[in-house]
Design a protein around this motif. Structure first.
Motif, PDB file in Angstrom:
ATOM      1  N   ILE A 241      47.353   9.124  37.785  1.00 27.96           N
ATOM      2  CA  ILE A 241      48.314  10.167  37.427  1.00 27.96           C
ATOM      3  C   ILE A 241      48.968  10.681  38.696  1.00 27.96           C
ATOM      4  O   ILE A 241      48.283  10.963  39.684  1.00 27.96           O
ATOM      5  N   THR A 242      50.276  10.809  38.690  1.00 23.15           N
ATOM      6  CA  THR A 242      50.982  11.389  39.827  1.00 23.15           C
ATOM      7  C   THR A 242      51.503  12.778  39.463  1.00 23.15           C
ATOM      8  O   THR A 242      51.874  13.041  38.325  1.00 23.15           O
ATOM      9  N   ILE A 243      51.529  13.644  40.465  1.00 28.00           N
ATOM     10  CA  ILE A 243      51.986  15.023  40.301  1.00 28.00           C
ATOM     11  C   ILE A 243      53.063  15.288  41.340  1.00 28.00           C
ATOM     12  O   ILE A 243      52.880  14.973  42.523  1.00 28.00           O
ATOM     13  N   GLY A 244      54.193  15.834  40.902  1.00 28.04           N
ATOM     14  CA  GLY A 244      55.256  16.121  41.851  1.00 28.04           C
ATOM     15  C   GLY A 244      56.489  16.678  41.184  1.00 28.04           C
ATOM     16  O   GLY A 244      56.489  17.009  39.999  1.00 28.04           O
ATOM     17  N   ARG A 245      57.562  16.760  41.959  1.00 31.07           N
ATOM     18  CA  ARG A 245      58.792  17.407  41.492  1.00 31.07           C
ATOM     19  C   ARG A 245      59.710  16.447  40.735  1.00 31.07           C
ATOM     20  O   ARG A 245      60.534  16.879  39.933  1.00 31.07           O
ATOM     21  N   GLU A 246      59.589  15.145  40.983  1.00 29.87           N
ATOM     22  CA  GLU A 246      60.484  14.172  40.368  1.00 29.87           C
ATOM     23  C   GLU A 246      60.123  13.914  38.907  1.00 29.87           C
ATOM     24  O   GLU A 246      58.968  14.095  38.490  1.00 29.87           O
ATOM     25  N   ASP A 247      61.124  13.456  38.148  1.00 25.44           N
ATOM     26  CA  ASP A 247      60.918  13.166  36.730  1.00 25.44           C
ATOM     27  C   ASP A 247      59.918  12.039  36.507  1.00 25.44           C
ATOM     28  O   ASP A 247      59.273  11.982  35.466  1.00 25.44           O
ATOM     29  N   GLU A 248      59.797  11.129  37.479  1.00 21.16           N
ATOM     30  CA  GLU A 248      58.935   9.964  37.301  1.00 21.16           C
ATOM     31  C   GLU A 248      57.454  10.310  37.308  1.00 21.16           C
ATOM     32  O   GLU A 248      56.609   9.469  36.971  1.00 21.16           O
ATOM     33  N   ASN A 249      57.091  11.514  37.702  1.00 18.01           N
ATOM     34  CA  ASN A 249      55.690  11.905  37.758  1.00 18.01           C
ATOM     35  C   ASN A 249      55.123  12.135  36.361  1.00 18.01           C
ATOM     36  O   ASN A 249      55.831  12.542  35.444  1.00 18.01           O
ATOM     37  N   ASP A 250      53.833  11.879  36.215  1.00 21.47           N
ATOM     38  CA  ASP A 250      53.165  12.164  34.944  1.00 21.47           C
ATOM     39  C   ASP A 250      53.105  13.667  34.689  1.00 21.47           C
ATOM     40  O   ASP A 250      53.204  14.120  33.545  1.00 21.47           O
ATOM     41  N   ILE A 251      52.897  14.430  35.756  1.00 25.03           N
ATOM     42  CA  ILE A 251      52.925  15.894  35.669  1.00 25.03           C
ATOM     43  C   ILE A 251      54.043  16.373  36.590  1.00 25.03           C
ATOM     44  O   ILE A 251      53.925  16.318  37.812  1.00 25.03           O
ATOM     45  N   GLN A 252      55.143  16.819  35.996  1.00 27.15           N
ATOM     46  CA  GLN A 252      56.285  17.270  36.782  1.00 27.15           C
ATOM     47  C   GLN A 252      56.213  18.784  36.949  1.00 27.15           C
ATOM     48  O   GLN A 252      56.036  19.530  35.973  1.00 27.15           O
ATOM     49  N   LEU A 253      56.347  19.245  38.189  1.00 27.73           N
ATOM     50  CA  LEU A 253      56.305  20.663  38.513  1.00 27.73           C
ATOM     51  C   LEU A 253      57.642  21.058  39.129  1.00 27.73           C
ATOM     52  O   LEU A 253      58.033  20.537  40.178  1.00 27.73           O
ATOM     53  N   ASN A 254      58.346  21.950  38.480  1.00 26.77           N
ATOM     54  CA  ASN A 254      59.658  22.386  38.946  1.00 26.77           C
ATOM     55  C   ASN A 254      59.493  23.523  39.947  1.00 26.77           C
ATOM     56  O   ASN A 254      59.516  24.700  39.605  1.00 26.77           O
ATOM     57  N   ASP A 255      59.281  23.140  41.196  1.00 26.39           N
ATOM     58  CA  ASP A 255      59.064  24.109  42.267  1.00 26.39           C
ATOM     59  C   ASP A 255      59.527  23.449  43.566  1.00 26.39           C
ATOM     60  O   ASP A 255      59.104  22.333  43.889  1.00 26.39           O
ATOM     61  N   GLU A 256      60.409  24.139  44.313  1.00 25.97           N
ATOM     62  CA  GLU A 256      60.941  23.541  45.537  1.00 25.97           C
ATOM     63  C   GLU A 256      59.865  23.342  46.601  1.00 25.97           C
ATOM     64  O   GLU A 256      60.068  22.555  47.546  1.00 25.97           O
ATOM     65  N   ARG A 257      58.766  24.030  46.474  1.00 30.27           N
ATOM     66  CA  ARG A 257      57.680  23.843  47.439  1.00 30.27           C
ATOM     67  C   ARG A 257      56.789  22.651  47.103  1.00 30.27           C
ATOM     68  O   ARG A 257      55.890  22.316  47.875  1.00 30.27           O
ATOM     69  N   VAL A 258      57.023  22.043  45.969  1.00 33.26           N
ATOM     70  CA  VAL A 258      56.287  20.842  45.570  1.00 33.26           C
ATOM     71  C   VAL A 258      57.066  19.623  46.043  1.00 33.26           C
ATOM     72  O   VAL A 258      58.269  19.532  45.833  1.00 33.26           O
TER      73      VAL A 258
END
Length: 262
Positions: A62-79
């Motif tokens: 599982i990937t976590i990050g700001r991009e849409d391609e992540n399984d868990i997308q976090l809308n935060d500029e610090r991510v």
């Protein structure tokens, strides 16, 4: 039936056409492609724009990050675009920071790589994630409970299984001051080690045990009637030794989490 010479000629031809291969079964098994094991992971968002959302039964990796391609997308500029990943190994879930800009914290402590336990709180940017199923309660004492609202997402679920962001308690302090990195107890020893790996681990733990033991024995209790707290004083050389030990351990942690030394 044919003459004996004809039979010998036929046998010779077959031996050429169908050669016998001697297969080493052990070598054969080792050459089989490895099948990556998959695990189902549930992550709950406690703070951030996605607050109240539950990512249930995600399949590793599982990937976590700001991009849409992540399984868990976090809308935060610090991510970071691709901030961290979760992967399964030997039945454990490993969290790895993908060289993010602002880093990853578990239970208030910065980590590069960490084995997660249910109830661990992961801070990525301004987002706070709780690792575990909906009934999991945060394990850190820093979680505040200012009122009677539920503090776990399991208590705030609607009948349809969705979560109401207004049903969760207030802010979580993840500054790391005074918090424990392993609130559920010490981590387990690694299993299935080879003899050399066991010997190396024993030497490493003995090295730490020896240094900590010397520091503990060199301390002298300070009697101060003005303060009810018991105090321990150590020589300056012991303090320097403790700092050197911390520096050596930080080097070990870096080498283990980033073997390539990038």
């Amino acid at each position: 039936m044919g003459s004996p010479s004809a039979k010998l000629q036929l046998a010779h031809k077959l031996s050429i056409a169908l050669p016998v291969h001697h297969v080493n079964i052990t070598s054969f098994l080792h050459q089989q492609p490895k099948i990556d094991r998959m695990a189902h992971v549930t992550v709950q968002i406690l703070e951030g724009i996605e607050r109240g959302r539950i990512f249930a039964n995600l399949v590793t990796p599982i990937t976590i990050g700001r991009e849409d391609e992540n399984d868990i997308q976090l809308n935060d500029e610090r991510v970071s675009r691709f901030h961290a990943k979760l992967q399964e190994d030997s039945g454990r879930i490993i969290l790895t920071d993908l060289d993010s800009t602002n880093g990853t914290r578990v239970n208030g402590h910065p980590v590069q790589m960490h084995i997660l336990r249910e109830g661990d709180i992961v801070a990525i940017g301004r987002c706070i994630l709780l690792y575990g199923p909906p009934h999991t309660a945060p394990s850190m004492k820093a979680v505040s409970e200012p009122d009677d609202r539920p503090t776990s997402l399991g208590d705030g679920l609607k009948p349809d299984g969705s979560a109401d962001p207004n049903d969760f308690a207030g802010p979580i302090d993840l500054s790391g001051e005074g918090g424990e990195m392993f609130p559920q107890g010490p981590p387990e020893l690694p299993q299935d080690l080879r003899a050399l790996q066991r010997a190396q681990l024993v030497d490493l733990l003995a090295y730490i045990h020896d240094n900590v033991g010397h520091l503990a024995n060199e301390g002298v209790e300070v009697h101060d009637t003005t303060d009810a707290k018991r105090m321990l004083q150590i020589p300056w050389e012991s303090r320097s030794r403790l700092i050197n030990l911390q520096a050596q351990l930080s080097l070990y942690l870096k080498q283990l989490s980033d073997p390539a030394g990038e």
